[in-house]
Design a protein around this motif. Structure first.
Motif, PDB file in Angstrom:
ATOM      1  N   THR A   1       1.895   4.262  -8.741  1.00  0.00           N
ATOM      2  CA  THR A   1       1.701   3.019  -7.987  1.00  0.00           C
ATOM      3  C   THR A   1       0.707   3.190  -6.837  1.00  0.00           C
ATOM      4  OG1 THR A   1       3.732   3.617  -6.797  1.00  0.00           O
ATOM      5  CG2 THR A   1       3.917   1.975  -8.551  1.00  0.00           C
ATOM      6  N   VAL A   2       0.834   4.294  -6.088  1.00  0.00           N
ATOM      7  CA  VAL A   2      -0.117   4.529  -4.996  1.00  0.00           C
ATOM      8  C   VAL A   2      -1.509   4.801  -5.565  1.00  0.00           C
ATOM      9  CG1 VAL A   2      -0.727   6.040  -3.064  1.00  0.00           C
ATOM     10  CG2 VAL A   2       1.658   5.368  -3.414  1.00  0.00           C
ATOM     11  N   ASP A   3      -1.547   5.583  -6.613  1.00  0.00           N
ATOM     12  CA  ASP A   3      -2.836   5.976  -7.191  1.00  0.00           C
ATOM     13  C   ASP A   3      -3.637   4.786  -7.694  1.00  0.00           C
ATOM     14  OD1 ASP A   3      -4.665   8.155  -8.321  1.00  0.00           O
ATOM     15  OD2 ASP A   3      -4.191   6.961 -10.097  1.00  0.00           O
ATOM     16  N   VAL A   4      -2.976   3.829  -8.345  1.00  0.00           N
ATOM     17  CA  VAL A   4      -3.727   2.718  -8.927  1.00  0.00           C
ATOM     18  C   VAL A   4      -4.437   1.910  -7.843  1.00  0.00           C
ATOM     19  CG1 VAL A   4      -1.855   1.004  -8.923  1.00  0.00           C
ATOM     20  CG2 VAL A   4      -3.661   0.871 -10.641  1.00  0.00           C
ATOM     21  N   VAL A   5      -3.823   1.834  -6.658  1.00  0.00           N
ATOM     22  CA  VAL A   5      -4.435   1.074  -5.555  1.00  0.00           C
ATOM     23  C   VAL A   5      -5.525   1.900  -4.870  1.00  0.00           C
ATOM     24  CG1 VAL A   5      -4.038  -0.148  -3.390  1.00  0.00           C
ATOM     25  CG2 VAL A   5      -2.285  -0.181  -5.179  1.00  0.00           C
ATOM     26  N   THR A   6      -5.164   3.106  -4.452  1.00  0.00           N
ATOM     27  CA  THR A   6      -6.122   3.906  -3.675  1.00  0.00           C
ATOM     28  C   THR A   6      -7.309   4.350  -4.517  1.00  0.00           C
ATOM     29  OG1 THR A   6      -4.796   5.900  -4.107  1.00  0.00           O
ATOM     30  CG2 THR A   6      -4.355   4.698  -2.064  1.00  0.00           C
ATOM     31  N   ARG A   7      -7.073   4.631  -5.796  1.00  0.00           N
ATOM     32  CA  ARG A   7      -8.185   5.025  -6.655  1.00  0.00           C
ATOM     33  C   ARG A   7      -9.179   3.875  -6.808  1.00  0.00           C
ATOM     34  NH1 ARG A   7      -8.891   9.130 -10.329  1.00  0.00           N
ATOM     35  NH2 ARG A   7      -6.703   9.724 -10.053  1.00  0.00           N
ATOM     36  N   TYR A   8      -8.643   2.646  -7.002  1.00  0.00           N
ATOM     37  CA  TYR A   8      -9.542   1.494  -7.140  1.00  0.00           C
ATOM     38  C   TYR A   8     -10.358   1.296  -5.858  1.00  0.00           C
ATOM     39  CZ  TYR A   8     -11.371  -3.183  -7.264  1.00  0.00           C
ATOM     40  OH  TYR A   8     -12.231  -4.238  -7.191  1.00  0.00           O
ATOM     41  N   LEU A   9      -9.706   1.368  -4.702  1.00  0.00           N
ATOM     42  CA  LEU A   9     -10.416   1.181  -3.437  1.00  0.00           C
ATOM     43  C   LEU A   9     -11.497   2.240  -3.260  1.00  0.00           C
ATOM     44  CD1 LEU A   9      -7.415   0.294  -1.085  1.00  0.00           C
ATOM     45  CD2 LEU A   9      -9.178  -1.270  -1.917  1.00  0.00           C
ATOM     46  N   ALA A  10     -11.162   3.482  -3.586  1.00  0.00           N
ATOM     47  CA  ALA A  10     -12.145   4.564  -3.421  1.00  0.00           C
ATOM     48  C   ALA A  10     -13.332   4.387  -4.361  1.00  0.00           C
ATOM     49  CB  ALA A  10     -11.462   5.910  -3.675  1.00  0.00           C
TER      50      ALA A  10
ATOM     51  N   PHE B   1      -4.382  -5.576   2.490  1.00  0.00           N
ATOM     52  CA  PHE B   1      -3.898  -5.637   1.111  1.00  0.00           C
ATOM     53  C   PHE B   1      -2.404  -5.335   1.127  1.00  0.00           C
ATOM     54  CE2 PHE B   1      -2.516  -3.298  -2.614  1.00  0.00           C
ATOM     55  CZ  PHE B   1      -3.001  -4.044  -3.682  1.00  0.00           C
ATOM     56  N   THR B   2      -1.598  -6.222   0.549  1.00  0.00           N
ATOM     57  CA  THR B   2      -0.165  -5.980   0.414  1.00  0.00           C
ATOM     58  C   THR B   2       0.229  -6.186  -1.035  1.00  0.00           C
ATOM     59  OG1 THR B   2       0.309  -8.294   1.001  1.00  0.00           O
ATOM     60  CG2 THR B   2       0.400  -6.673   2.775  1.00  0.00           C
ATOM     61  N   ALA B   3       1.190  -5.387  -1.501  1.00  0.00           N
ATOM     62  CA  ALA B   3       1.588  -5.488  -2.902  1.00  0.00           C
ATOM     63  C   ALA B   3       3.007  -4.985  -3.092  1.00  0.00           C
ATOM     64  CB  ALA B   3       0.625  -4.695  -3.791  1.00  0.00           C
ATOM     65  N   ARG B   4       3.600  -5.418  -4.198  1.00  0.00           N
ATOM     66  CA  ARG B   4       4.912  -4.941  -4.617  1.00  0.00           C
ATOM     67  C   ARG B   4       4.937  -4.860  -6.130  1.00  0.00           C
ATOM     68  NH1 ARG B   4       9.231  -8.896  -2.503  1.00  0.00           N
ATOM     69  NH2 ARG B   4      10.609  -7.589  -3.756  1.00  0.00           N
ATOM     70  N   CYS B   5       5.757  -3.952  -6.661  1.00  0.00           N
ATOM     71  CA  CYS B   5       5.877  -3.805  -8.100  1.00  0.00           C
ATOM     72  C   CYS B   5       7.106  -2.945  -8.395  1.00  0.00           C
ATOM     73  CB  CYS B   5       4.618  -3.189  -8.700  1.00  0.00           C
ATOM     74  SG  CYS B   5       4.325  -1.477  -8.198  1.00  0.00           S
ATOM     75  N   PRO B   6       7.509  -2.865  -9.659  1.00  0.00           N
ATOM     76  CA  PRO B   6       8.592  -1.954  -9.997  1.00  0.00           C
ATOM     77  C   PRO B   6       8.217  -0.513  -9.666  1.00  0.00           C
ATOM     78  CG  PRO B   6       8.225  -3.515 -11.773  1.00  0.00           C
ATOM     79  CD  PRO B   6       7.091  -3.689 -10.810  1.00  0.00           C
ATOM     80  N   SER B   7       9.233   0.305  -9.386  1.00  0.00           N
ATOM     81  CA  SER B   7       9.009   1.709  -9.027  1.00  0.00           C
ATOM     82  C   SER B   7       8.686   2.531 -10.275  1.00  0.00           C
ATOM     83  CB  SER B   7      10.257   2.275  -8.341  1.00  0.00           C
ATOM     84  OG  SER B   7      10.576   1.540  -7.182  1.00  0.00           O
ATOM     85  N   VAL B   8       7.422   2.883 -10.415  1.00  0.00           N
ATOM     86  CA  VAL B   8       6.992   3.735 -11.529  1.00  0.00           C
ATOM     87  C   VAL B   8       5.962   4.730 -10.999  1.00  0.00           C
ATOM     88  CG1 VAL B   8       7.420   2.018 -13.334  1.00  0.00           C
ATOM     89  CG2 VAL B   8       5.192   2.092 -12.196  1.00  0.00           C
ATOM     90  N   VAL B   9       5.708   5.758 -11.749  1.00  0.00           N
ATOM     91  CA  VAL B   9       4.718   6.760 -11.358  1.00  0.00           C
ATOM     92  C   VAL B   9       3.313   6.141 -11.357  1.00  0.00           C
ATOM     93  CG1 VAL B   9       3.625   8.936 -12.005  1.00  0.00           C
ATOM     94  CG2 VAL B   9       6.112   8.677 -12.230  1.00  0.00           C
TER      95      VAL B   9
ATOM     96  N   PHE C   1       6.690  -0.938  -2.453  1.00  0.00           N
ATOM     97  CA  PHE C   1       5.954  -1.806  -1.533  1.00  0.00           C
ATOM     98  C   PHE C   1       4.828  -1.003  -0.879  1.00  0.00           C
ATOM     99  CE2 PHE C   1      10.377  -2.989  -1.782  1.00  0.00           C
ATOM    100  CZ  PHE C   1      10.351  -4.352  -1.993  1.00  0.00           C
ATOM    101  N   ILE C   2       3.679  -1.662  -0.702  1.00  0.00           N
ATOM    102  CA  ILE C   2       2.549  -0.976  -0.085  1.00  0.00           C
ATOM    103  C   ILE C   2       1.730  -1.956   0.748  1.00  0.00           C
ATOM    104  CG2 ILE C   2       1.012  -1.304  -2.080  1.00  0.00           C
ATOM    105  CD1 ILE C   2      -0.079   1.561  -1.466  1.00  0.00           C
ATOM    106  N   ARG C   3       1.213  -1.446   1.865  1.00  0.00           N
ATOM    107  CA  ARG C   3       0.334  -2.227   2.744  1.00  0.00           C
ATOM    108  C   ARG C   3      -0.839  -1.337   3.135  1.00  0.00           C
ATOM    109  NH1 ARG C   3      -1.120  -2.836   8.015  1.00  0.00           N
ATOM    110  NH2 ARG C   3      -1.482  -4.971   8.780  1.00  0.00           N
ATOM    111  N   ILE C   4      -2.054  -1.871   2.980  1.00  0.00           N
ATOM    112  CA  ILE C   4      -3.268  -1.117   3.284  1.00  0.00           C
ATOM    113  C   ILE C   4      -4.226  -1.992   4.090  1.00  0.00           C
ATOM    114  CG2 ILE C   4      -5.339  -0.046   2.298  1.00  0.00           C
ATOM    115  CD1 ILE C   4      -3.686   0.785  -0.094  1.00  0.00           C
ATOM    116  N   GLU C   5      -4.798  -1.413   5.138  1.00  0.00           N
ATOM    117  CA  GLU C   5      -5.920  -2.034   5.834  1.00  0.00           C
ATOM    118  C   GLU C   5      -7.178  -1.285   5.403  1.00  0.00           C
ATOM    119  OE1 GLU C   5      -5.472  -2.296  10.033  1.00  0.00           O
ATOM    120  OE2 GLU C   5      -3.528  -3.334   9.933  1.00  0.00           O
TER     121      GLU C   5
END
Length: 289
Positions: free
Chosen positions: A20-29, A10-18, A50-54
């Motif tokens: 960003t990590v949580d929205v991805v990792t919380r959904y995966l969990a 999973f790769t993603a990019r977005c504007p820098s806001v509070v 920017f974020i990259r997750i396996e």
């Protein structure tokens, strides 16, 4: 958790806001997906995240990318996030363009054959016939497309036609000694990687290593970058150097320079096919190990 199954990327990019990590990792969990590897970077210069997750899906066989996109998209919309999923075992379809120098081509084909580079190589394109036997040994179609100032538009149009025919995702200029036209640079934007020597000072013109030897350089190097309309000035993916000294003659500098070119090009391609490279303006963000 141990699992020999290959992960999704999973790769993603977005504007820098509070958040960003949580929205991805919380959904995966919450979906039961297991994160094996994660890297992220907040680029203060561009205000982009920017974020990259396996990750391993909760149910590998039942995982549906379309359902993932729909469910995650509802959460990502608030962050203006753009993302991509790459399936396990995906092999990037890569075309190699080369002229007469064979050191990079030989290295890439070896790494392709031994599985070090997760790509498919459906074709090789060259403006010279010299390396056709090498392509034949690897059972890869070889297209000899001679080029002159008069035939350049037709030759480049044929290159693009072949890339479309073979459904190519990535083009590597493995010492393809031709300046690409602005039109072809535009066609290859974001999906072509070039390798060239890097010497300080920059020795231009013929026999750069001989020029470097005459000035007594103390290191040789190489740069791999994305192709754009600025000659040898596209966004840089990887660089390498090798120290040299007074006992090294021009032929030694050439040999060492070619060694650096091989490994630097491999490193750049590996980053690209593993979805570790993000463009941030004219710069690259490399989310490596």
């Amino acid at each position: 958790m141990t699992n020999m199954t290959q992960p999704w990327i999973f790769t993603a990019r977005c504007p820098s806001v509070v958040g960003t990590v949580d929205v991805v990792t919380r959904y995966l969990a919450e979906a039961g997906h297991y994160i094996e590897e994660i890297q992220s970077f907040d680029d203060r210069a561009s205000g982009q995240f920017f974020i990259r997750i396996e990750f391993l899906p909760a149910e590998q066989d039942a995982f549906a990318p379309e359902a993932f996109d729909e469910a995650f998209g509802a959460r990502a919309a608030d962050f203006s996030m753009e993302w991509n999923l790459t399936a396990p075992g995906h092999r990037t379809r890569m075309a190699i363009m080369v002229s007469k120098y064979d050191h990079c081509l030989n290295d890439l084909l070896y790494r392709y054959r031994t599985g070090q580079l997760k790509v498919e190589v459906p074709l090789i394109i060259s403006n010279h016939p010299d390396l056709e036997e090498l392509a034949k040994w690897h059972n890869i179609p070889y297209y000899h497309l001679p080029v002159s100032a008069e035939t350049k538009p037709q030759q480049e149009a044929e290159i693009v036609r072949l890339l479309d025919e073979y459904d190519i995702e990535l083009v590597v200029l493995a010492r393809y000694m031709q300046v690409l036209s602005p039109w072809l640079c535009e066609q290859l934007d974001g999906k072509a990687i070039n390798i060239h020597h890097s010497l300080l000072p920059g020795f231009k013109g013929a026999r750069p290593y001989h020029q470097a030897w005459e000035k007594g350089v103390k290191m040789v190097g190489a740069t791999a970058h994305y192709v754009n309309n600025d000659l040898d000035e596209g966004p840089i993916i990887a660089q390498g150097i090798q120290e040299v000294g007074h006992a090294h003659y021009p032929e030694d500098l050439i040999a060492k320079g070619q060694d650096v070119e091989r490994i630097t090009l491999f490193n750049a391609l590996k980053h690209h096919v593993e979805r570790r490279v993000f463009l941030s303006g004219d710069r690259t963000i490399i989310l490596s190990h």
